[in-house]
Design a protein around this motif. Structure first.
Motif, short mmCIF file in Angstrom:
data_model
loop_
_atom_site.label_atom_id
_atom_site.label_comp_id
_atom_site.label_asym_id
_atom_site.label_seq_id
_atom_site.Cartn_x
_atom_site.Cartn_y
_atom_site.Cartn_z
N ALA A 100 0.52 3.98 7.42
CA ALA A 100 0.71 2.69 8.09
C ALA A 100 0.58 1.53 7.10
O ALA A 100 1.09 0.44 7.36
CB ALA A 100 -0.32 2.53 9.21
N CYS A 101 -0.08 1.76 5.98
CA CYS A 101 -0.38 0.65 5.07
C CYS A 101 0.84 0.29 4.22
O CYS A 101 1.35 1.12 3.48
CB CYS A 101 -1.55 1.02 4.17
N PRO A 102 1.29 -0.98 4.30
CA PRO A 102 2.51 -1.33 3.56
C PRO A 102 2.27 -1.48 2.06
O PRO A 102 3.23 -1.54 1.30
CB PRO A 102 2.90 -2.68 4.17
N VAL A 103 1.01 -1.54 1.64
CA VAL A 103 0.77 -1.75 0.20
C VAL A 103 -0.01 -0.59 -0.42
O VAL A 103 -0.55 -0.72 -1.51
CB VAL A 103 0.04 -3.09 -0.05
N ASN A 104 -0.08 0.54 0.27
CA ASN A 104 -0.69 1.77 -0.26
C ASN A 104 -2.08 1.53 -0.84
O ASN A 104 -2.38 1.95 -1.95
CB ASN A 104 0.24 2.38 -1.34
N ILE B 256 -4.93 2.51 0.77
CA ILE B 256 -5.92 3.39 1.40
C ILE B 256 -5.91 4.72 0.66
O ILE B 256 -4.88 5.38 0.53
CB ILE B 256 -5.61 3.59 2.90
N HIS B 257 -7.09 5.11 0.18
CA HIS B 257 -7.20 6.32 -0.66
C HIS B 257 -8.50 7.06 -0.35
O HIS B 257 -9.41 6.46 0.20
CB HIS B 257 -7.18 5.91 -2.15
N PRO B 258 -8.60 8.34 -0.76
CA PRO B 258 -7.56 9.15 -1.33
C PRO B 258 -6.50 9.52 -0.29
O PRO B 258 -6.83 9.76 0.88
CB PRO B 258 -8.30 10.40 -1.81
N THR B 259 -5.27 9.57 -0.71
CA THR B 259 -4.18 9.99 0.18
C THR B 259 -4.15 11.52 0.19
O THR B 259 -4.72 12.16 -0.71
CB THR B 259 -2.83 9.47 -0.33
N PRO B 260 -3.47 12.13 1.16
CA PRO B 260 -3.44 13.60 1.21
C PRO B 260 -2.89 14.22 -0.07
O PRO B 260 -3.18 15.36 -0.38
CB PRO B 260 -2.52 13.88 2.40
N ALA C 291 -14.23 0.89 -7.72
CA ALA C 291 -14.81 0.24 -8.90
C ALA C 291 -14.30 0.96 -10.15
O ALA C 291 -14.30 2.19 -10.21
CB ALA C 291 -16.33 0.28 -8.83
N GLY C 292 -13.87 0.21 -11.12
CA GLY C 292 -13.41 0.83 -12.38
C GLY C 292 -11.96 1.25 -12.35
O GLY C 292 -11.43 1.76 -13.33
N THR C 293 -11.26 1.05 -11.21
CA THR C 293 -9.83 1.37 -11.18
C THR C 293 -9.03 0.07 -11.26
O THR C 293 -9.58 -1.01 -11.06
CB THR C 293 -9.42 2.10 -9.89
N GLY C 294 -7.76 0.19 -11.52
CA GLY C 294 -6.93 -1.00 -11.74
C GLY C 294 -6.57 -1.75 -10.47
O GLY C 294 -6.23 -2.92 -10.51
N GLY C 295 -6.68 -1.08 -9.32
CA GLY C 295 -6.30 -1.74 -8.06
C GLY C 295 -4.86 -1.45 -7.70
O GLY C 295 -4.00 -1.33 -8.57
N GLY C 296 -4.61 -1.32 -6.42
CA GLY C 296 -3.25 -1.00 -5.97
C GLY C 296 -2.92 0.44 -6.31
O GLY C 296 -3.74 1.19 -6.80
N GLY C 297 -1.74 0.86 -6.09
CA GLY C 297 -1.37 2.24 -6.43
C GLY C 297 0.09 2.45 -6.16
O GLY C 297 0.77 1.57 -5.62
N ASP C 298 0.60 3.60 -6.56
CA ASP C 298 2.01 3.88 -6.32
C ASP C 298 2.16 4.65 -5.02
O ASP C 298 1.29 5.40 -4.63
CB ASP C 298 2.57 4.75 -7.46
#
Ligand SMILES: Cc1cc2nc3c(=O)[nH]c(=O)nc-3n(C[C@H](O)[C@H](O)[C@H](O)COP(=O)(O)OP(=O)(O)OC[C@H]3O[C@@H](n4cnc5c(N)ncnc54)[C@H](O)[C@@H]3O)c2cc1C
Ligand SMILES: NC(=O)c1ccc[n+]([C@@H]2O[C@H](COP(=O)([O-])OP(=O)(O)OC[C@H]3O[C@@H](n4cnc5c(N)ncnc54)[C@H](OP(=O)(O)O)[C@@H]3O)[C@@H](O)[C@H]2O)c1
Ligand code: SF4
Ligand code: SF4
Length: 531
Positions: free
Chosen positions: A18-22, A24-28, A83-90
């Motif tokens: 549902a998230c338009p900007v991906n 939400i993690h971890p994804t399946p 924390a410690g990640t770049g933010g956002g995702g593919d």
């Protein structure tokens, strides 16, 4: 501001797509999906659209500025995860539901069980195939542990039952409730009327401590205690005695926390839930003021998940302390903030004198590195003696050390692991298993979703490879067989009648529902719609 995922998350990942900007993690598709205790929202990437909150079946997602008390701590857990990640995702590569080639005729599939594993398997089968599905459960009401396990004060979690009920209401699904496979119909009979039989029978047994006194009156497995609170028909109303001042709960899993919370919560708070009437009355009269949780390992190895602990930690009217035993204070002080042991850093640690009665108020004591060696008492539990020699007086002992599967006659069973042996859910071509019966009694509701997808995939492989023989009998013959064996078998209309009757009772009492607690009562409510 951003949204955050809170305590009720059951990791079913409905929000991810549902998230338009991906964010939400971890994804399946990500490595820690199978082990994560919750999904998390990256507050740096969230654009506040609210789409995830609408998609969540258990109301776990809220704007951060609407989180107070225990829930505020969840916003911090969401932030820490990134924390410690770049933010956002593919975006993951898009995945489309598998479908069967059109030239194959629709298979007829029996699903045994109506808990989360069956729910996800049925949803998946309906989405990917034209299959006709026969659902069978030995209790007169569908839902499995969503109805009879999930604690009554976790009402939002129980909400996932609505999404399974929608699938069970589908025109291609037929239900036979109050019918036990292995007692009323055999595996061979199911196989003779269906192309495939899928077992989603859970893990209805329990592990034993194996110590003297375990079977004394006043000692019971946690699933029975929670079943008693949930009006499970096979647990008598008088099963639980709350006349002592202290209860010992062995184990530190989420079920142990459920038991402790239910014993210590103000009963008037529980009165607004669907808790069994007999349990509510008993808790109103309860003398229990202290619950001792015994963990056999240290604070870092506590088996509860952090969201569940935070929920209990911040419950009004419940003091939480750690017993200074086995080096607990040092372990907690040295733990990383936010880790399982680190969560205890703001919890008082003090030596508990077990010779004294519990103090005034309601208190949860966490005692680590303590295993029961003996349950003391003549007929009734009087105390628990630990392997280290401590004697903890208690009138109630709840053994929350995990569930295990029980065999279904005619179906292979691995007695060591308590599961139906399988490979990716395939027991043999034509026989499949899903959920706790497949993996063992571990993982929350959402964990059964990926598990169901894997099993259905194995089943579809066999359909495509034409490995499933044509059954001799059809749907109507099977329904006739069931009616002959179990005159009181119930179908969907009767299950819906029970549901309506319980909700009407609830409306009159100002509660979400008032459950029928015995099979005769359930059958009486069902018969109101019978022809
Ligand atoms: C006390 C407790 C509380 C929990 N609370 C939560 C929670 O709050 N959140 C969360 O995410 N997870 C929770 N869980 C975990 C969650 O309930 C499980 O992941 C899930 O129920 C497993 O699903 P299942 O379908 O494999 O088994 P079940 O839910 O147990 O379903 C099995 C079904 O099979 C039926 N059945 C068994 N044998 C037969 C037979 N021979 N013939 C016909 N029918 C049969 C049973 O009647 C039952 O309906 C809890 C677990 C427990 C024990
Ligand atoms: N999200 C929720 O609200 C929720 C609620 C309930 C259940 N669930 C899920 O349902 C699953 C089952 O939960 P659970 O609590 O029944 O099981 P669990 O998480 O496996 O916990 C079992 C506990 O029993 C202990 N134990 C096992 N054998 C023992 C022995 N012989 N003596 C002493 N202690 C012993 C374990 O200790 P060791 O770790 O040392 O083995 C552990 O502390 C879990 O995945 C849980 O997360 C989720
Ligand atoms: S609020 Fe919108 S952007 Fe934020 S996590 Fe939910 S779906 Fe994604
Ligand atoms: S329960 Fe499912 S939809 Fe809700 S937050 Fe957790 S993973 Fe997302």
């Amino acid at each position: 501001m951003a949204y955050a995922i809170t305590q009720t998350c059951c990791t079913d990942a409905s929000c991810v797509a549902a998230c338009p900007v991906n964010c939400i993690h971890p994804t399946p598709g990500e490595p820690d999906f199978g082990t994560t205790e919750s999904l998390y929202i990256d507050p740096r990437a969230c654009i506040d659209c609210g789409a995830c909150a609408d998609a969540c079946p258990v109301e776990a997602i809220f704007p951060v500025d609407r989180l107070f008390g225990a829930d505020a701590a969840h916003a911090e857990l969401n932030r820490q995860y990134f924390a410690g990640t770049g933010g956002g995702g593919d975006w993951d590569a898009p995945r489309f539901p598998r479908s069967l080639p059109a030239e194959l005729s629709a298979p007829r599939i029996a699903v045994v069980g109506t808990g989360p594993a069956a729910g996800y398997a049925v949803q998946h089968l309906l989405r990917c195939t034209d299959a006709e599905i026969t659902l069978i459960d030995r209790v007169p009401v569908p839902g499995g542990l969503v109805r009879y396990g999930v604690a009554p004060d976790h009402g939002a979690t129980k909400g996932i039952g609505r999404s399974f009920a929608n699938a069970f209401r589908h025109a291609r699904v037929r239900m036979h409730l109050n019918v036990e496979v292995g007692r009323d119909v055999t595996h061979e009979e199911l196989a003779a009327h269906h192309h495939a039989v899928l077992y989603a029978v859970g893990a209805s047994g329990h592990r034993e401590l194996g110590v003297p006194g375990e079977q004394l009156v006043g000692s019971l497995p946690a699933t029975e205690f929670v079943g008693w609170c949930n009006a499970r028909p096979d647990v008598p109303a008088a099963r639980v005695d709350l006349s002592g001042e202290r209860a010992v709960v062995v184990g530190t899993g989420n079920v142990a926390l459920d038991v402790a919370r239910l014993l210590l919560t103000d009963p008037e708070e529980l009165a607004g839930t669907d808790i069994a009437e007999h349990a509510l009355e008993a808790l109103r009269a309860s003398k229990i003021r202290e619950v001792v949780l015994l963990g056999r390992r240290g604070p870092a190895e506590a088996a509860y998940t952090r969201p569940e602990f935070l929920d209990l930690r911040h419950r009004a009217g419940i003091d939480v302390v750690v017993d200074e035993h086995g080096g607990a204070a040092g372990d907690i002080a040295a733990a990383a903030p936010g880790s399982t042991a680190g969560l205890l850093q703001d919890v008082p640690v003090r030596e508990v004198d077990w010779a004294l009665p519990p103090p005034a108020g309601r208190r949860l004591v966490l005692r680590f590195r303590s295993e029961p060696a003996e349950v003391l008492g003549d007929q009734q539990v009087r105390a628990v003696r630990t392997a280290g020699g401590a004697e903890i007086p208690a009138g109630l002992l709840v053994r929350s050390i995990g569930s295990r599967g029980v065999p279904v006659p005619g179906v292979p069973f691995d007695a060591e692991r308590g599961v139906i042996p399988n490979e990716r859910g395939r027991v043999a071509p034509g026989t499949y298993v899903v959920g706790w019966a497949k993996r063992g009694a571990t993982g929350g509701i959402g964990a059964n979703r990926a598990c169901a997808a894997e099993t259905v995939d194995a089943l579809l492989d066999d359909v495509e490879a034409r490995r499933l023989p044509e059954p001799a009998g059809g749907d109507k013959e099977f329904a006739r067989l069931v009616r002959t064996r179990v005159p009181d078998a119930l179908g969907r209309r009767e299950a819906e009648a029970i549901d309506r009757a319980e909700q009407q009772r609830g409306q009159r009492a100002g509660r979400p529902r008032v459950k029928f607690a015995t099979v005769p009562e359930l059958l009486r409510a069902a018969k109101r719609v019978r022809r």
